[in-house]
Design a protein around this motif. Sequence first.
Motif, short mmCIF file in Angstrom:
data_model
loop_
_atom_site.label_atom_id
_atom_site.label_comp_id
_atom_site.label_asym_id
_atom_site.label_seq_id
_atom_site.Cartn_x
_atom_site.Cartn_y
_atom_site.Cartn_z
N VAL A 13 -16.66 77.86 -30.11
CA VAL A 13 -16.12 76.57 -29.69
C VAL A 13 -17.21 75.53 -29.82
N TYR A 14 -16.81 74.33 -30.19
CA TYR A 14 -17.75 73.24 -30.42
C TYR A 14 -17.39 72.06 -29.52
N LEU A 15 -18.39 71.24 -29.26
CA LEU A 15 -18.17 69.98 -28.57
C LEU A 15 -18.96 68.91 -29.30
N GLN A 16 -18.25 68.05 -30.01
CA GLN A 16 -18.88 66.91 -30.68
C GLN A 16 -18.93 65.77 -29.69
N MET A 17 -20.12 65.29 -29.41
CA MET A 17 -20.31 64.23 -28.42
C MET A 17 -20.88 63.00 -29.11
N ASN A 18 -20.13 61.93 -29.12
CA ASN A 18 -20.54 60.67 -29.72
C ASN A 18 -20.66 59.60 -28.65
N SER A 19 -21.33 58.52 -29.02
CA SER A 19 -21.51 57.38 -28.10
C SER A 19 -21.98 57.85 -26.74
N LEU A 20 -23.00 58.68 -26.74
CA LEU A 20 -23.48 59.26 -25.50
C LEU A 20 -24.05 58.20 -24.56
N LYS A 21 -23.82 58.43 -23.27
CA LYS A 21 -24.27 57.52 -22.22
C LYS A 21 -25.22 58.27 -21.27
N THR A 68 -26.66 74.75 -21.58
CA THR A 68 -27.59 74.07 -22.47
C THR A 68 -27.76 72.63 -21.97
N PRO A 69 -29.00 72.17 -21.80
CA PRO A 69 -29.21 70.85 -21.21
C PRO A 69 -29.06 69.72 -22.22
N VAL A 70 -28.42 68.65 -21.77
CA VAL A 70 -28.29 67.43 -22.55
C VAL A 70 -28.87 66.29 -21.71
N THR A 71 -29.81 65.57 -22.29
CA THR A 71 -30.41 64.43 -21.61
C THR A 71 -30.22 63.19 -22.46
N VAL A 72 -29.61 62.17 -21.87
CA VAL A 72 -29.37 60.91 -22.57
C VAL A 72 -30.19 59.84 -21.86
N SER A 73 -31.19 59.34 -22.56
CA SER A 73 -32.09 58.37 -21.94
C SER A 73 -32.82 57.59 -23.01
N GLY A 90 -26.26 57.78 -29.09
CA GLY A 90 -26.45 58.85 -30.05
C GLY A 90 -25.37 59.91 -29.98
N SER A 91 -25.53 60.93 -30.81
CA SER A 91 -24.55 62.02 -30.91
C SER A 91 -25.23 63.37 -30.84
N SER A 147 -13.48 60.57 -18.48
CA SER A 147 -14.78 59.95 -18.75
C SER A 147 -15.28 60.19 -20.17
N VAL A 148 -14.69 61.15 -20.88
CA VAL A 148 -15.18 61.45 -22.23
C VAL A 148 -14.12 61.21 -23.31
N LYS A 149 -12.91 60.85 -22.91
CA LYS A 149 -11.84 60.62 -23.89
C LYS A 149 -12.26 59.55 -24.89
N GLY A 150 -12.02 59.84 -26.17
CA GLY A 150 -12.37 58.90 -27.22
C GLY A 150 -13.79 59.02 -27.71
N ARG A 151 -14.62 59.77 -26.97
CA ARG A 151 -16.02 59.93 -27.37
C ARG A 151 -16.36 61.38 -27.73
N PHE A 152 -15.74 62.32 -27.04
CA PHE A 152 -16.01 63.74 -27.26
C PHE A 152 -14.82 64.39 -27.94
#
Length: 120
Positions: free
Chosen positions: A78-86, A114-119, A16-17, A62-67
């Motif tokens: 400032v923004y952080l777009q996070m794609n293909s989350l693991k 801010t918490p991010v949980t990928v599961s 997800g993103s 670890s985030v190159k190409g995804r963030f």
Amino acid sequence: QVQLVESGGDFVQPGGSLRLSCAASGSISSIYTMAWYRRPPGQQRELVAGITNSGSTNYADSVKGRFTIARDNAKKTVYLQMNSLKPEDTAVYYCNAIIVVGGTHPGDYWGQGTPVTVSS
């Protein structure tokens, strides 16, 4: 007084993103580098991505190409777009900025996280 306020953290499934935002406010004369860091559970804080006031960027391997990091200088955001989350992206994400307040020397400022949980 300067504040950095993050938003956008959430629970998301693998693949997800999410888009994180961080807005700076206060008596700000100028903002130099803005960056995102993260602290995974039980680990130390690490740099995720940074962006200078001229738009140059750098990323953790670890985030190159995804963030993607971006900034809107007019909005002091400032923004952080996070794609293909693991699952290994799970962490508390912190905004950081080097900010000049009034006529003082640049200071190092942090958001509250801010918490991010990928599961699944």
